[in-house]
Design a protein around this motif. Sequence first.
Motif, PDB file in Angstrom:
ATOM      1  N   PHE A 173       0.848  -1.180   0.000  1.00 37.04           N
ATOM      2  CA  PHE A 173       0.000   0.000   0.000  1.00 37.04           C
ATOM      3  C   PHE A 173       0.891   1.241   0.000  1.00 37.04           C
ATOM      4  O   PHE A 173       2.039   1.190   0.462  1.00 37.04           O
ATOM      5  N   PRO A 174       0.366   2.356  -0.497  1.00 41.37           N
ATOM      6  CA  PRO A 174       1.179   3.586  -0.550  1.00 41.37           C
ATOM      7  C   PRO A 174       1.758   3.941   0.804  1.00 41.37           C
ATOM      8  O   PRO A 174       1.067   3.925   1.821  1.00 41.37           O
ATOM      9  N   GLY A 175       3.050   4.243   0.817  1.00 44.83           N
ATOM     10  CA  GLY A 175       3.718   4.659   2.050  1.00 44.83           C
ATOM     11  C   GLY A 175       4.050   3.522   2.997  1.00 44.83           C
ATOM     12  O   GLY A 175       4.533   3.763   4.109  1.00 44.83           O
ATOM     13  N   LYS A 176       3.814   2.292   2.565  1.00 43.78           N
ATOM     14  CA  LYS A 176       4.084   1.134   3.422  1.00 43.78           C
ATOM     15  C   LYS A 176       5.106   0.226   2.762  1.00 43.78           C
ATOM     16  O   LYS A 176       5.332   0.289   1.556  1.00 43.78           O
ATOM     17  N   GLY A 177       5.705  -0.636   3.576  1.00 47.62           N
ATOM     18  CA  GLY A 177       6.582  -1.648   3.014  1.00 47.62           C
ATOM     19  C   GLY A 177       5.781  -2.808   2.455  1.00 47.62           C
ATOM     20  O   GLY A 177       4.603  -2.979   2.775  1.00 47.62           O
ATOM     21  N   PRO A 178       6.387  -3.628   1.610  1.00 45.61           N
ATOM     22  CA  PRO A 178       5.693  -4.801   1.059  1.00 45.61           C
ATOM     23  C   PRO A 178       5.335  -5.788   2.172  1.00 45.61           C
ATOM     24  O   PRO A 178       6.118  -5.998   3.096  1.00 45.61           O
ATOM     25  N   ALA A 179       4.167  -6.390   2.059  1.00 45.66           N
ATOM     26  CA  ALA A 179       3.719  -7.396   3.013  1.00 45.66           C
ATOM     27  C   ALA A 179       3.536  -8.721   2.284  1.00 45.66           C
ATOM     28  O   ALA A 179       2.901  -8.770   1.221  1.00 45.66           O
ATOM     29  N   LEU A 180       4.091  -9.779   2.853  1.00 44.31           N
ATOM     30  CA  LEU A 180       3.983 -11.102   2.231  1.00 44.31           C
ATOM     31  C   LEU A 180       2.531 -11.559   2.215  1.00 44.31           C
ATOM     32  O   LEU A 180       1.849 -11.572   3.239  1.00 44.31           O
TER      33      LEU A 180
END
Lengths: 117, 113
Positions: free
Chosen positions: A39-46
């Motif tokens: 999501f914008p402004g977030k790190g990638p989530a598995l």
Amino acid sequence: QQQVKQSPQSLIVQKGGIPIINCAYENTAFDYFPWYQQFPGKGPALLIAIRPDVSEKKEGRFTISFNKSAKQFSLHIMDSQPGDSATYFCAAIKHGSPNFGNEKLTFGTGTRLTIIP
Amino acid sequence: DAGVTQSPTHLIKTRGQHVTLRCSPISGHKSVSWYQQVLGQGPQFIFQYYEKEERGRGNFPDRFSARQFPNYSSELNVNALLLGDSALYLCASSFLSVNTEAFFGQGTRLTVV
């Protein structure tokens, strides 16, 4: 050299539809293929991941299909919701041991998914 | 349980300056990797550290360096900043050296002006 190719670059799907994101890889030594949601402004989530000895894996509304001979894999999102709107990345990795190291994730270029109500 | 924490969240630097980014892995995780994500692209691997030793390095210039401390936290240093270094810098931690399940922090947004 891009070792993981991802398509499409962007995708718009109506709520309840099934978006499909495709990836192709070159390095046959890859032995683990995860998908990440960002999501914008977030790190990638598995989200979900698969090994090449399995042709399909399902977790909730997310399904990975894997074709080892074609060196391709894809993500399907069932009953898509507006909250699924995000950028999705496929990735691949070749595992070694702690002594070998250099176990880097190689990412695709991303797919911006928009689910419209 | 706290996830991967990175600091600062945002940073503005001038060309030629130096920057230090910090990462605290999930408790118990011994491997930390750094990635650079330029806007509109996938993350690119910079470094992997496991048990305080460098285990891998991506295709980045020597201006980029990193280290891991005894508590497994890590720092990424970038010298002589260029405009092209503007990106989201991501830290990922995992239990073993393998990134079987790599958990990412929310990143540090670096802007070089």
